[in-house]
Enzyme design. Structure first.
Site, mmCIF file in Angstrom:
data_model
loop_
_atom_site.group_PDB
_atom_site.id
_atom_site.type_symbol
_atom_site.label_atom_id
_atom_site.label_comp_id
_atom_site.label_asym_id
_atom_site.label_seq_id
_atom_site.Cartn_x
_atom_site.Cartn_y
_atom_site.Cartn_z
ATOM 1 C CD GLU A 185 -2.089 2.238 1.190
ATOM 2 O OE1 GLU A 185 -1.280 2.851 0.457
ATOM 3 O OE2 GLU A 185 -2.788 2.786 2.034
ATOM 4 C CD GLU B 252 2.519 7.915 0.028
ATOM 5 O OE1 GLU B 252 2.562 6.684 0.257
ATOM 6 O OE2 GLU B 252 1.739 8.681 0.614
#
Length: 682
Positions: free
Chosen positions: A144, A153
């Site tokens: 995740e 990210e």
């Protein structure tokens, strides 16, 4: 060991480096993290669990052992799901040490010590082999690593590395794939966050128009995505110009490439208009068949009524480099370019195939006009707010005389231009502004820019004139919380010797307001979780609580409340006033009192905001615009962040009888630091 943290000093308007306890950074990271929000995201957690169960079953059906690699494990939740689903062993990678320590405790507390190994490393540093961190490559990859933009990210380089070195070929992946969707829209409201619109000024000698320099008009802006809660954007604020189309998708079960690339789709506009904005979101399929799907689609796209609120994944607004007119039915090409961490878009008319192919890769946008570097998106919106500008014009017209000598103290403000057009004899401006802007409006010789801090201002800067009107919005780019713009008061104090004895200060004063609210959803980001999908995550709750209490006084935090619906449980109350006609006092300003609760509901916290009184009867409000109905639903200023102070315990009152009749408060403005400390008791 000490750590240095950058923080704006509201008394100087400057960024300063403060020496903090070595744990400070870590406590800030935990206290302001989105872990609670993710653990409360029921839809995400259920879908991950279903996807993990299905992946473990597929591996077992092939007669293989299920070895899981969980990158960015956080609390260890996904690894515990895998172990519960029958995985033989899980390697849980977490680079943030305090988080990895918490994961070890959580895993142990839930009885998975023998099934899960927590590795405190970046995944690119993990080794595989008999003496390595992992005994063998994994055949199930669970991650995740996504943000609102999907790739911000570093998901792509992480996947690329994992496929090369950490997982078997043909591994199962949860999620299995991600798909990015786009929709072309026209929206004056969103476009006003990216370009400065002309400002019309009704002056004595006729109408004047303040225009942007061509560099600003043609500037592609900055590449950073504008991520917002698009579900709070009413459909009346944008016009849909295209259907929703798939821009690209990534299959996580196969090797992933992170190198820069571009994707192109053909769109057929469903309506004619000005293409200004690309709205975008993504969904993830947890399984190869796409039966287990988790989507970020906004309300006008989603057919189901079940709606999951989340703050860790929102929706994206991308501004096209320029406004492009499109005609209904006349095809256009939309190109998405990406590097490892970000995306940007360009629209082209559908011409000859070859000509179009040639121009596909578009350089990442770079701001050339400086405005996008000085002004964030809400600031553009604020400067484009005609009602707000009118309030400043009305108040300037009241106070300006033909012999007025004006000094403006605010970052990148239009006030000096307004003051000049409305008849000031001489206008000076402190702090930096765009010379190009003055040139575009032929004002270079009319407004004098003084590049000096207020405390270093000399009479020669002012050509030995005294200032008769001191103006500010006030707005400063370093301000985080509403009261940080009180730097104007400190600047006013620093220039006292240059002011006439009967100087007019505009705004003449400010007031701090407060109201108790119940949030529809925002409370989740600070609410303990206890158990998540049957797993005990109390350790995480305790960690967040400790970090929030690391500062003796709990701090308020800034949030743009137009994105986060709430209802008022009390009337708004003025709690402190600041008189700019006088200098900043030596002593602190403090107040104590109580506010009555008028509606039943959960008291999640207090919201605080500033109001600036430009003249005795003209004000500009940065917070509550109105309470729109008897239920107490609030409308907030969309260009400002308000301060939210979350109560550590929530009082729920079902009836007015058992309402705690009041909330008591103590608020202290420390004039030495420019900060406000507060305490509330229910």
């Amino acid at each position: 060991m000490k750590t240095f943290c950058g923080r704006a000093n509201p008394t100087t308007g400057a960024m300063e480096w403060l020496e903090e306890d070595e744990n400070y950074d870590y406590h800030q990271e935990i206290a302001r993290s989105r872990y609670a929000d993710m653990l409360h995201d029921k839809d995400r957690n259920v879908k991950y669990y279903q996807g993990i169960r299905a992946a473990v079953n597929r591996v077992k059906e092939r007669g293989e052992k299920a070895i899981v690699l969980d990158i960015g494990t956080g609390t260890g939740l996904l690894s515990m799901m895998a172990a519960s689903a029958g995985a033989d062993f899980c390697y849980a990678i977490e680079v943030f040490k305090p988080m990895a320590n918490a994961a070890v405790k959580i895993v142990e507390k839930n009885g998975f010590r023998d099934k899960i190994k927590v590795i405190n490393k970046h995944s690119t540093e993990v080794t595989v082999g008999p003496d390595g961190d992992m005994q063998c490559r994994a055949n199930i990859l669970v991650t995740e690593l996504f943000d609102t933009e999907l790739i911000g990210e570093g998901a792509l380089p992480t996947y690329e590395h994992a496929h090369k070195y950490l997982v078997q070929e043909g591994c199962e992946a949860v999620p299995h794939r991600a798909t990015v969707y786009v929709q072309l829209v026209e929206s004056k409201r969103m476009w006003s966050w990216n370009k400065l619109f002309p400002v019309h000024v009704e002056a004595e000698d006729g109408e004047k128009i303040i225009v942007s320099p061509s560099e600003m008009e043609d500037c592609p802006g900055v590449p950073s995505v504008c991520d917002i809660q698009l579900n709070q954007m009413p459909s009346s604020d944008f016009t849909v110009l295209s259907d929703v189309v798939t821009m690209f998708s990534v299959d996580f079960s196969k090797p992933v490439r992170s190198a820069s690339t571009s994707y192109r789709v053909q769109l057929e506009p469903v309506k004619s208009g000005k293409a200004q904005v690309v709205l975008s979101w993504w969904d993830i399929d947890m399984d190869p068949s796409g039966m287990i799907n988790c989507t970020m689609a906004p309300y006008w796209v989603k057919s189901t009524s079940a709606f999951q609120w989340r703050d860790h994944w929102m929706q994206c607004v991308y501004f096209l480099p320029n406004e492009e007119p499109v005609l209904q039915g006349e095809k256009v090409y939309l190109t998405a370019c990406r590097d490892e961490y970000s995306l940007w878009y360009k629209l082209q008319k559908a011409r000859g195939e070859e000509e179009n192919k040639a121009a596909v890769h578009v350089e990442s946008p770079v701001c050339r006009c400086q405005a996008h570097l000085l002004w964030n998106r809400p600031r553009f919106g604020q400067l484009n707010d005609q009602n707000r500008t009118c309030q400043y014009m009305k108040s300037l017209m009241k106070v300006l005389r033909t012999d007025s000598v004006c000094l403006c103290i605010s970052d990148g403000s239009l006030l000096p231009v307004l003051a000049h057009y409305l008849g000031a004899k001489q206008v000076y401006m402190l702090l930096f502004f765009f010379l190009k802007f003055f040139k575009a409006n032929n004002l270079e010789d009319k407004i004098k820019i003084i590049e000096a801090r207020p405390e270093l201002l000399t009479s020669s800067h002012l050509e030995d004139k005294k200032i008769s009107i001191l103006v500010g919005e006030p707005f400063f780019t370093t301000s985080l919380l509403p009261w940080h713009n009180l730097y104007f008061w400190y600047a006013r104090t620093a220039v006292t010797s240059h002011l006439t004895s009967n100087v007019t200060v505009l705004p003449q004063s400010a007031s701090l307001h407060m109201m108790i609210v119940e949030f529809q959803d925002l409370w989740r980001i600070r609410s303990p979780c206890g158990t998540c999908e049957g797993f005990d995550v109390q350790t995480m709750d305790d960690m967040i609580k400790d970090s929030l209490n690391f500062r003796e006084s709990k701090e308020a935090e800034p949030h743009p409340l137009w994105e986060y619906p709430c209802k008022s449980l009390s009337d708004p109350q003025e709690v402190l006033t600041f008189d700019f006609r006088k200098t900043v006092p030596e002593y602190s300003l403090s107040t104590e009192g109580s506010v009555n609760l008028l509606r039943k509901g959960k008291s999640h916290g207090a919201v605080l905001w500033m109001e600036y009184h430009l003249t005795a009867d003209i004000s500009v409000n940065t917070g509550l615009m109105q309470i729109s109905n008897e239920k107490g639903n609030c409308e907030w200023n969309p260009h400002c962040k308000q301060a939210v102070y979350f109560f550590s315990s929530v009082i729920e009152s079902e009836t007015l009888l058992d309402l705690p009749s009041a909330v008591t408060y103590a608020i202290n403005f420390n004039t030495k630091t420019g900060e406000i400390a507060m305490d509330f008791k229910l």
